[in-house]
Design an enzyme around this catalytic site. Structure first.
Site, PDB file in Angstrom:
ATOM      1  N   ASP A 251      -3.067   6.075   6.956  1.00 11.80           N
ATOM      2  CA  ASP A 251      -2.798   4.889   7.756  1.00 11.80           C
ATOM      3  C   ASP A 251      -1.500   5.039   8.528  1.00 11.80           C
ATOM      4  O   ASP A 251      -0.845   6.077   8.481  1.00 11.80           O
ATOM      5  CB  ASP A 251      -2.871   3.602   6.933  1.00 11.80           C
ATOM      6  CG  ASP A 251      -2.104   3.704   5.651  1.00 11.80           C
ATOM      7  OD1 ASP A 251      -0.974   4.196   5.702  1.00 11.80           O
ATOM      8  OD2 ASP A 251      -2.639   3.301   4.600  1.00 11.80           O
ATOM      9  N   LYS A 273      -3.462   0.757   8.781  1.00 15.06           N
ATOM     10  CA  LYS A 273      -3.591  -0.543   9.358  1.00 15.06           C
ATOM     11  C   LYS A 273      -2.231  -1.131   9.643  1.00 15.06           C
ATOM     12  O   LYS A 273      -1.299  -0.921   8.901  1.00 15.06           O
ATOM     13  CB  LYS A 273      -4.357  -1.482   8.421  1.00 15.06           C
ATOM     14  CG  LYS A 273      -4.012  -1.240   6.924  1.00 15.06           C
ATOM     15  CD  LYS A 273      -4.970  -1.930   5.991  1.00 15.06           C
ATOM     16  CE  LYS A 273      -5.218  -1.313   4.726  1.00 15.06           C
ATOM     17  NZ  LYS A 273      -4.953  -0.728   3.699  1.00 15.06           N
ATOM     18  N   MET A 386       6.646  -6.271   4.440  1.00 17.80           N
ATOM     19  CA  MET A 386       5.872  -6.896   5.531  1.00 17.80           C
ATOM     20  C   MET A 386       6.425  -8.268   5.891  1.00 17.80           C
ATOM     21  O   MET A 386       5.666  -9.231   6.048  1.00 17.80           O
ATOM     22  CB  MET A 386       4.391  -7.036   5.120  1.00 17.80           C
ATOM     23  CG  MET A 386       3.716  -5.702   4.865  1.00 17.80           C
ATOM     24  SD  MET A 386       2.059  -5.863   4.212  1.00 17.80           S
ATOM     25  CE  MET A 386       2.348  -5.967   2.461  1.00 17.80           C
TER      26      MET A 386
HETATM   27  N1  SAH Z   1       2.728   1.014  -0.341  1.00 21.09           N
HETATM   28  C1  SAH Z   1       3.864   0.843   0.527  1.00 21.09           C
HETATM   29  C2  SAH Z   1       3.949  -0.522   1.127  1.00 21.09           C
HETATM   30  C3  SAH Z   1       2.837  -0.855   2.061  1.00 21.09           C
HETATM   31  S1  SAH Z   1       3.037  -2.419   2.800  1.00 21.09           S
HETATM   32  C4  SAH Z   1       5.147   1.183  -0.249  1.00 21.09           C
HETATM   33  O1  SAH Z   1       5.099   1.377  -1.454  1.00 21.09           O
HETATM   34  O2  SAH Z   1       6.201   1.257   0.374  1.00 21.09           O
HETATM   35  C5  SAH Z   1       3.837  -2.009   4.315  1.00 21.09           C
HETATM   36  C6  SAH Z   1       5.270  -2.438   4.289  1.00 21.09           C
HETATM   37  O3  SAH Z   1       6.072  -1.500   3.604  1.00 21.09           O
HETATM   38  C7  SAH Z   1       5.918  -2.523   5.658  1.00 21.09           C
HETATM   39  O4  SAH Z   1       5.585  -3.719   6.320  1.00 21.09           O
HETATM   40  C8  SAH Z   1       7.373  -2.460   5.303  1.00 21.09           C
HETATM   41  O5  SAH Z   1       7.823  -3.700   4.832  1.00 21.09           O
HETATM   42  C9  SAH Z   1       7.369  -1.505   4.147  1.00 21.09           C
HETATM   43  N2  SAH Z   1       7.702  -0.139   4.561  1.00 21.09           N
HETATM   44  C10 SAH Z   1       6.951   0.953   4.466  1.00 21.09           C
HETATM   45  N3  SAH Z   1       7.607   2.041   4.900  1.00 21.09           N
HETATM   46  C11 SAH Z   1       8.825   1.621   5.280  1.00 21.09           C
HETATM   47  C12 SAH Z   1       9.986   2.243   5.802  1.00 21.09           C
HETATM   48  N4  SAH Z   1      10.018   3.557   6.026  1.00 21.09           N
HETATM   49  N5  SAH Z   1      11.065   1.486   6.069  1.00 21.09           N
HETATM   50  C13 SAH Z   1      11.065   0.166   5.828  1.00 21.09           C
HETATM   51  N6  SAH Z   1       9.999  -0.483   5.338  1.00 21.09           N
HETATM   52  C14 SAH Z   1       8.899   0.225   5.060  1.00 21.09           C
END
Ligand code: SAH
Length: 465
Positions: A251, A273, A386
């Site tokens: 994704d 997504k 998010m």
């Molecule tokens: N499974 C993922 C989260 C998925 S939900 C995890 O464990 O990180 C998606 C959200 O993750 C984004 O909207 C943001 O809030 C956060 N996110 C993912 N990668 C990021 C990054 N490199 N920097 C800041 N926020 C991040």
């Protein structure tokens, strides 16, 4: 890419070395090892070169270079300290389309000779494109020390068994690849690495017998956390599985730098997504995973961060479990951990926070509200995934339910990547700061007194004020 990397078959090919000193001797050694038909033009030779000539391994023309000497050659190396001769050799070769290298003169080289780690038939060539030869040598020394000599034995063995394995698997290419993947990590490999070539050959033959017995291999799904974006933060297990996949479904949180590490021939499929644009609905992804595995494929489901933190990983494997598909889940560094470390904001701290809560700020129609009353403790860190779009509402609700308006709060965009950006303020000011600094997803909000430490502990880039 400054240079196109190739390995050239020089067996019995006419090659010329001009010069008879130590440098020439080293090049002659390499060319002879590669089986070249070698001529050396030089008035005098080192003892080592004389010996090669004496043993009829090279032809010696005992005089200075003359125009026309390169005629009919495939490849020419000039190792003289006469710059006129060097230039003339270069010009002659260029005119005739002959590959030419003038030692230590990159501007006169059509090809360069890399540093090598030789585990023939396995060969590792390293080049810095002439920019940093010392660095290339340094790297060579490290690989040399790290790479067991048995790798050459292993590669030779693989070569010997190649046709047999091909015959056994026919055009079932995937099974063939899987056989090699297993074999190169199994008993045969261990014996080869220990230098036991015969034992390794026997083990490989046995593995081949057995592979035929359980020919109909089943597919599997690996649900793998790719971490927050920086490829250095992948786990070894993730990297290994990325090298093994037939298909990868990823994704938009998976960065191109990470995708680059997936096996080159694996099929890549983007399945979404972003908050509003779902490339493929979740139910479809779940079904697709089952379908691909049932076709016998090794499927890599690569997800940003950790698959079990706001990643819907649980739903995906639920479908797999129901359909009896073998699967494995590999944890990744969740973005809260990545952002926290890379922005210098510890999630817990003896003086500032005794607990931490991860919540999602994204709300879909019909989903329940956050339990605001539970999120107001001044000694708790709150991490919101998010949360950009909902930030004004989240901050407003937290204050309304009793969290102090001057509670420190930060938002970290693209944490752990070179584009990381941190904006820090308070619950009251954060929403406006997000607008002002055009913070874009993916970004993570951290709220609580630990944010005070950011200014002091941030080691990654310059914080935006
Ligand atoms: N499974 C993922 C989260 C998925 S939900 C995890 O464990 O990180 C998606 C959200 O993750 C984004 O909207 C943001 O809030 C956060 N996110 C993912 N990668 C990021 C990054 N490199 N920097 C800041 N926020 C991040």
């Amino acid at each position: 890419m400054e240079y196109f990397p190739v390995f050239i078959d020089l067996k019995n090919q006419p090659c010329l070395v001009v010069g008879g000193g130590e440098v020439a001797q080293r090049k002659v050694g390499l060319l002879l090892a590669a089986g070249a038909k070698l001529t050396i033009v030089a008035p005098q030779l080192t003892d080592g070169l004389q010996e090669q000539v004496h043993n009829h391994r090279a032809t010696h023309i005992a005089r200075d270079w003359q125009a026309g000497d390169t005629a009919g050659m495939r490849l020419v190396i000039a190792a003289t300290d006469n710059s006129q001769v060097n230039t003339a050799i270069h010009a002659e070769c260029e005119a005739a389309g002959i590959l030419v290298n003038v030692v230590d003169h990159p501007e006169l080289c059509r090809f360069i000779v890399p540093s090598i780690v030789d585990r023939s038939p396995l060969m590792i060539a390293i080049s810095s494109g002439g920019q940093a030869p010392v660095l290339a040598r340094h790297l060579r020394a490290r690989i040399e020390a790290w790479l067991p000599h048995g790798y050459g034995v292993l590669a030779r063995l693989a070569g010997q068994f190649r046709d047999q394995v091909k015959a056994r698997f026919g055009d079932r290419e995937r099974e063939r690849r899987r056989f090699w993947e297993n074999a190169l990590e199994g008993a045969a490999a261990e014996k080869a690495l220990a230098g036991d070539e015969r034992g390794a050959a026997e083990a490989l033959a046995a593995e081949l017998e057995q592979a035929q017995a359980n020919q109909l291999q089943q597919g599997a799904v690996y649900l793998v956390g790719a971490g927050p974006g920086n490829p250095d933060l992948l786990t070894f297990r993730a990297l290994r599985l990325m090298q093994k996949a037939d298909v990868v479904l990823y994704d938009n949180l998976v960065s191109p730098a990470i995708l680059n590490l997936v096996r080159r021939d694996a099929k890549r499929r983007y399945v979404g997504k972003k908050a509003s644009d779902h490339a493929l609905p979740q139910e479809e992804i779940n079904k697709l995973l089952v379908k691909l595995a049932q076709e016998g494929k090794t499927v890599l489901r690569l997800k940003g961060g950790d698959p079990f933190i706001f990643g819907r990983g649980g739903e995906e494997i639920d479908e797999l479990a129901q359909n009896g598909i073998p699967f494995e889940v590999v944890p990744g560094i969740t973005s809260a951990a990545g952002a926290s470390c890379y922005a210098g904001i510890p999630l817990t701290h003896r003086d500032y926070a005794q607990s931490v809560t991860f919540v999602t700020g994204h709300r879909q129609a019909g989903e329940t509200e956050l339990d605001w009353a539970r999120l107001t403790s001044p000694t708790e860190t709150l991490v919101i995934y998010m949360g950009i779009k909902e930030a004004p509402r989240i901050c407003e609700r937290l204050i309304a339910y009793g969290r102090a308006a001057d509670t420190p709060a930060a938002i970290i965009e693209k944490a752990t990547t070179p584009e990381q950006k941190t904006v820090a303020g308070t619950l009251a000011t954060l929403p406006a700061l997000i607008e002002q600094h055009h913070v874009k997803p993916p970004a993570l909000i951290i709220i609580g007194n630990v944010v005070k430490l950011h200014e002091k502990l941030d080691w990654h880039g310059v914080p935006v004020k």
